[in-house]
Design a protein around this motif. Structure first.
Motif, short mmCIF file in Angstrom:
data_model
loop_
_atom_site.label_atom_id
_atom_site.label_comp_id
_atom_site.label_asym_id
_atom_site.label_seq_id
_atom_site.Cartn_x
_atom_site.Cartn_y
_atom_site.Cartn_z
N ASP A 50 0.82 -1.22 0.00
CA ASP A 50 0.00 0.00 0.00
C ASP A 50 0.86 1.27 0.00
N ARG A 51 2.02 1.23 0.64
CA ARG A 51 2.89 2.40 0.72
C ARG A 51 3.80 2.56 -0.50
N ASP A 52 3.95 1.51 -1.29
CA ASP A 52 4.88 1.50 -2.42
C ASP A 52 4.26 2.19 -3.64
N ASP A 53 4.65 3.42 -3.89
CA ASP A 53 4.12 4.18 -5.02
C ASP A 53 4.52 3.58 -6.37
N ASP A 54 5.58 2.78 -6.38
CA ASP A 54 6.06 2.15 -7.61
C ASP A 54 5.84 0.63 -7.57
N LEU A 55 4.78 0.21 -6.92
CA LEU A 55 4.53 -1.22 -6.71
C LEU A 55 4.56 -2.02 -8.00
N LEU A 56 3.80 -1.61 -8.99
CA LEU A 56 3.73 -2.40 -10.22
C LEU A 56 5.07 -2.46 -10.93
N ASP A 57 5.83 -1.40 -10.90
CA ASP A 57 7.15 -1.43 -11.52
C ASP A 57 8.12 -2.27 -10.69
N ASN A 58 8.03 -2.19 -9.36
CA ASN A 58 8.89 -3.02 -8.52
C ASN A 58 8.56 -4.51 -8.65
N LEU A 59 7.29 -4.84 -8.75
CA LEU A 59 6.86 -6.24 -8.86
C LEU A 59 7.05 -6.81 -10.25
N LEU A 60 6.63 -6.04 -11.24
CA LEU A 60 6.51 -6.56 -12.61
C LEU A 60 7.64 -6.11 -13.52
N HIS A 61 8.49 -5.22 -13.04
CA HIS A 61 9.64 -4.72 -13.79
C HIS A 61 9.21 -4.10 -15.11
N ARG A 62 8.12 -3.29 -15.07
CA ARG A 62 7.62 -2.64 -16.27
C ARG A 62 8.54 -1.52 -16.71
N TYR A 63 8.89 -0.67 -15.77
CA TYR A 63 9.76 0.48 -16.04
C TYR A 63 10.81 0.53 -14.94
N PRO A 64 11.96 1.12 -15.23
CA PRO A 64 12.99 1.24 -14.19
C PRO A 64 12.49 2.10 -13.01
N LYS A 69 13.68 4.23 -4.47
CA LYS A 69 12.29 3.76 -4.40
C LYS A 69 12.14 2.28 -4.72
N GLN A 70 13.26 1.59 -4.93
CA GLN A 70 13.20 0.17 -5.25
C GLN A 70 12.83 -0.64 -4.01
N VAL A 71 11.92 -1.59 -4.22
CA VAL A 71 11.53 -2.53 -3.16
C VAL A 71 11.68 -3.93 -3.75
N TYR A 111 -4.08 -2.14 -10.95
CA TYR A 111 -4.37 -2.34 -9.53
C TYR A 111 -3.26 -3.17 -8.92
N SER A 112 -3.19 -3.18 -7.62
CA SER A 112 -2.17 -3.98 -6.93
C SER A 112 -2.56 -5.45 -6.95
N PRO A 113 -1.72 -6.32 -7.52
CA PRO A 113 -2.03 -7.74 -7.46
C PRO A 113 -1.80 -8.34 -6.07
N ILE A 114 -1.26 -7.56 -5.17
CA ILE A 114 -1.08 -8.03 -3.79
C ILE A 114 -2.31 -7.71 -2.96
N ALA A 117 -6.48 -4.10 -5.09
CA ALA A 117 -7.15 -2.80 -5.04
C ALA A 117 -6.28 -1.74 -5.71
N GLN A 118 -6.92 -0.64 -6.08
CA GLN A 118 -6.18 0.50 -6.62
C GLN A 118 -5.76 1.46 -5.52
N ASP A 119 -6.49 1.46 -4.44
CA ASP A 119 -6.22 2.38 -3.34
C ASP A 119 -5.85 1.59 -2.09
N THR A 120 -5.49 2.31 -1.06
CA THR A 120 -5.15 1.70 0.21
C THR A 120 -6.33 0.89 0.73
N VAL A 121 -6.04 -0.29 1.22
CA VAL A 121 -7.06 -1.18 1.74
C VAL A 121 -7.07 -1.07 3.26
N ALA A 122 -8.20 -0.76 3.84
CA ALA A 122 -8.28 -0.66 5.30
C ALA A 122 -9.70 -0.98 5.72
#
Length: 170
Positions: A50-64, A69-71, A111-114, A117-122
């Protein structure tokens, strides 16, 4: 005397809730803040995602992603889960954009595959559905998760979103 009956009714209703199971803040019976080691590990992963603004890029390696900001999700997610997420991304990019990312177009996941959701889940509440020595199935916000024990810790191995999309989860 009417208010005395209302009080007795309210006390009885509260007792039934305790007997039926505790409800979380979102009203799901049996859901609670993380308790078990597997729930605590899942909670940590969901909050990080939820805090990772670059989640999809960190997970899926779409863009550098900028080094700051790397996770690295590999210690938290199994290789099979990461491969399933990356395969779904590849399928969606092919379906939506002919197999390559196009500037200004939505290609792939939005959306986040983790967290599913697209937004923070709470709120972050959980309910363990099944447990063995090395695997635990947990209902959480927006999805059902499979955690597996690896050494002394836990890794996320499968995600099944409430929408029906699933990653390494049957």
């Amino acid at each position: 005397m009417g208010s005395a009956y209302k009080l007795v009714f309210a006390i009885g209703a509260a007792a039934l809730m305790v007997v039926a199971g505790q409800a979380s803040a979102d009203g799901h019976v049996g859901f609670h803040p993380p308790k078990s080691a597997a729930e605590l590990a899942l909670d940590k992963i969901l909050k990080l995602a939820d805090r990772d603004d670059d989640l999809l890029d960190n997970l899926l390696h779409r863009y550098p992603v900028a080094k700051a900001k790397q996770v690295d999700y590999r210690p938290m997610l199994t290789a099979q889960l990461l491969a399933a997420m990356q395969a779904e991304e590849k399928r969606l990019v092919k379906q939506d954009c002919g197999g390559k990312y196009l500037e200004g177009e939505l290609c792939g996941m939005d959306y986040s595959p983790i967290t599913c959701a697209q937004d923070t889940v709470a709120p972050y509440t959980y309910k363990t559905l099944a447990q063995t020595d090395r695997a635990t199935t947990i209902a959480g916000p927006g999805a059902t998760y499979r955690m597996i024990q690896v050494g002394s810790g836990w890794q996320l191995d499968g995600v099944k979103c409430e929408t029906g999309t699933a990653f390494n989860f049957k």
